[in-house]
Write a protein that holds these residues in place. Structure first.
Motif, PDB file in Angstrom:
ATOM      1  N   MET A   3       0.847  -1.161   0.000  1.00  0.00           N
ATOM      2  CA  MET A   3       0.000   0.000   0.000  1.00  0.00           C
ATOM      3  C   MET A   3       0.901   1.235   0.000  1.00  0.00           C
ATOM      4  SD  MET A   3      -3.024   1.031   2.665  1.00  0.00           S
ATOM      5  CE  MET A   3      -3.236  -0.667   3.065  1.00  0.00           C
ATOM      6  N   ASN A   4       0.778   2.083  -1.017  1.00  0.00           N
ATOM      7  CA  ASN A   4       1.653   3.238  -1.144  1.00  0.00           C
ATOM      8  C   ASN A   4       1.069   4.515  -0.581  1.00  0.00           C
ATOM      9  OD1 ASN A   4       3.697   1.837  -2.343  1.00  0.00           O
ATOM     10  ND2 ASN A   4       2.922   2.142  -4.396  1.00  0.00           N
ATOM     11  N   GLY A   5      -0.208   4.559  -0.287  1.00  0.00           N
ATOM     12  CA  GLY A   5      -0.797   5.787   0.211  1.00  0.00           C
ATOM     13  C   GLY A   5      -2.052   5.519   1.010  1.00  0.00           C
ATOM     14  N   ARG A   6      -2.460   6.531   1.737  1.00  0.00           N
ATOM     15  CA  ARG A   6      -3.646   6.419   2.588  1.00  0.00           C
ATOM     16  C   ARG A   6      -4.558   7.584   2.342  1.00  0.00           C
ATOM     17  NH1 ARG A   6      -2.324   3.355   7.303  1.00  0.00           N
ATOM     18  NH2 ARG A   6      -1.203   1.599   6.461  1.00  0.00           N
ATOM     19  N   LYS A   7      -5.820   7.366   2.617  1.00  0.00           N
ATOM     20  CA  LYS A   7      -6.808   8.434   2.665  1.00  0.00           C
ATOM     21  C   LYS A   7      -7.521   8.332   3.997  1.00  0.00           C
ATOM     22  CE  LYS A   7      -8.199   8.909  -2.173  1.00  0.00           C
ATOM     23  NZ  LYS A   7      -9.351   8.782  -3.071  1.00  0.00           N
ATOM     24  N   ARG A   8      -7.692   9.471   4.627  1.00  0.00           N
ATOM     25  CA  ARG A   8      -8.480   9.532   5.854  1.00  0.00           C
ATOM     26  C   ARG A   8      -9.804  10.191   5.517  1.00  0.00           C
ATOM     27  NH1 ARG A   8      -3.532  11.526   7.418  1.00  0.00           N
ATOM     28  NH2 ARG A   8      -2.293  10.029   8.567  1.00  0.00           N
ATOM     29  N   HIS A   9     -10.869   9.482   5.729  1.00  0.00           N
ATOM     30  CA  HIS A   9     -12.210  10.020   5.534  1.00  0.00           C
ATOM     31  C   HIS A   9     -12.778  10.254   6.921  1.00  0.00           C
ATOM     32  CE1 HIS A   9     -12.115   8.834   1.295  1.00  0.00           C
ATOM     33  NE2 HIS A   9     -11.454   7.771   1.736  1.00  0.00           N
ATOM     34  N   ILE A  10     -13.141  11.508   7.211  1.00  0.00           N
ATOM     35  CA  ILE A  10     -13.611  11.830   8.553  1.00  0.00           C
ATOM     36  C   ILE A  10     -14.971  12.502   8.483  1.00  0.00           C
ATOM     37  CG2 ILE A  10     -11.283  12.063   9.482  1.00  0.00           C
ATOM     38  CD1 ILE A  10     -11.664  15.105   9.418  1.00  0.00           C
ATOM     39  N   ALA A  11     -15.705  12.355   9.571  1.00  0.00           N
ATOM     40  CA  ALA A  11     -16.946  13.098   9.784  1.00  0.00           C
ATOM     41  C   ALA A  11     -16.773  13.863  11.081  1.00  0.00           C
ATOM     42  CB  ALA A  11     -18.136  12.156   9.873  1.00  0.00           C
ATOM     43  N   ARG A  13      -0.984  17.778  13.017  1.00  0.00           N
ATOM     44  CA  ARG A  13       0.016  18.255  13.979  1.00  0.00           C
ATOM     45  C   ARG A  13       0.609  17.105  14.775  1.00  0.00           C
ATOM     46  NH1 ARG A  13      -2.131  23.304  17.174  1.00  0.00           N
ATOM     47  NH2 ARG A  13       0.011  23.279  17.877  1.00  0.00           N
ATOM     48  N   ALA A  14      -0.105  15.985  14.828  1.00  0.00           N
ATOM     49  CA  ALA A  14       0.437  14.791  15.485  1.00  0.00           C
ATOM     50  C   ALA A  14       1.443  14.149  14.533  1.00  0.00           C
ATOM     51  CB  ALA A  14      -0.681  13.811  15.822  1.00  0.00           C
ATOM     52  N   ARG A  15       2.640  13.945  15.006  1.00  0.00           N
ATOM     53  CA  ARG A  15       3.727  13.461  14.148  1.00  0.00           C
ATOM     54  C   ARG A  15       3.424  12.103  13.517  1.00  0.00           C
ATOM     55  NH1 ARG A  15       8.671  10.767  14.573  1.00  0.00           N
ATOM     56  NH2 ARG A  15      10.266  11.677  13.240  1.00  0.00           N
ATOM     57  N   ARG A  16       2.697  11.245  14.242  1.00  0.00           N
ATOM     58  CA  ARG A  16       2.401   9.914  13.714  1.00  0.00           C
ATOM     59  C   ARG A  16       1.522   9.968  12.477  1.00  0.00           C
ATOM     60  NH1 ARG A  16       4.292   5.288  16.700  1.00  0.00           N
ATOM     61  NH2 ARG A  16       3.049   4.194  15.167  1.00  0.00           N
ATOM     62  N   LEU A  17       0.769  11.058  12.305  1.00  0.00           N
ATOM     63  CA  LEU A  17      -0.110  11.161  11.143  1.00  0.00           C
ATOM     64  C   LEU A  17       0.530  11.910   9.983  1.00  0.00           C
ATOM     65  CD1 LEU A  17      -3.500  11.904  12.892  1.00  0.00           C
ATOM     66  CD2 LEU A  17      -2.546   9.716  12.216  1.00  0.00           C
ATOM     67  N   ALA A  18       1.692  12.511  10.208  1.00  0.00           N
ATOM     68  CA  ALA A  18       2.355  13.256   9.143  1.00  0.00           C
ATOM     69  C   ALA A  18       2.890  12.326   8.056  1.00  0.00           C
ATOM     70  CB  ALA A  18       3.489  14.097   9.714  1.00  0.00           C
ATOM     71  N   ARG A  19       3.195  11.111   8.417  1.00  0.00           N
ATOM     72  CA  ARG A  19       3.649  10.088   7.466  1.00  0.00           C
ATOM     73  C   ARG A  19       2.849   8.830   7.705  1.00  0.00           C
ATOM     74  NH1 ARG A  19       5.747  13.882   5.601  1.00  0.00           N
ATOM     75  NH2 ARG A  19       7.928  14.430   5.468  1.00  0.00           N
TER      76      ARG A  19
END
Length: 151
Positions: A1-9, A101-107
């Motif tokens: 998996m090369n990329g992610r998408k976050r879908h939020i409500a 802003r959370a580092r774990r979500l930056a990559r």
């Protein structure tokens, strides 16, 4: 998996209600159907949902017919060129800014989508708890202080 998408409500304040993390190859409409199902399961009183232009098409009729949700698409005007602020869209964009802003979500550090969703929930607790600590007030604006000119 090369990329992610976050879908939020989010709610109207920008606080996270539901999150779905998918591979970047999954279309917005397919992930949107899963997101709306999860949203309906957790929040029964919800009736109106605003969405980005990527969620148009069959998802609008699916939301109305199956989930009893009014899905309103916020579209960009055709006659506008360049950047424009879309109504209600800025709330979600602000939430993404809070989350990133959370580092774990930056990559894409997480290899599994469920752990990526958990990290998103964890990152969403930061602005929520800060708002609780301030008694529900939004963050204070930081203005530059100017030094008065010597007399």
């Amino acid at each position: 998996m090369n990329g992610r998408k976050r879908h939020i409500a989010t709610d109207t304040l920008g606080l996270l209600l539901t999150v779905i993390v998918t591979a970047a190859s999954v279309s917005d409409r397919d992930a949107g159907a899963d997101l709306l199902r999860a949203l309906r399961e957790r929040h029964h009183a919800l009736r109106l949902v605003w969405a980005d232009g990527g969620y148009t098409g069959w998802l609008v009729t699916f939301a109305a017919g199956v989930l009893a949700l009014a899905l309103t698409i916020v579209k960009r005007p055709d006659d506008i060129t360049g950047f424009t602020v879309l109504p209600r869209r800025w709330v979600v964009e602000r939430t993404f800014a809070w989350l990133i802003r959370a580092r774990r979500l930056a990559r894409d550090y997480e290899t599994r989508t469920d752990s990526a969703e958990a990290m998103t929930w964890w990152a969403a607790t930061i602005p929520a708890t800060r708002r609780l600590a301030r008694g529900g007030a939004p963050a204070p604006r930081r203005l530059k202080q100017t030094n008065p000119a010597p007399a």
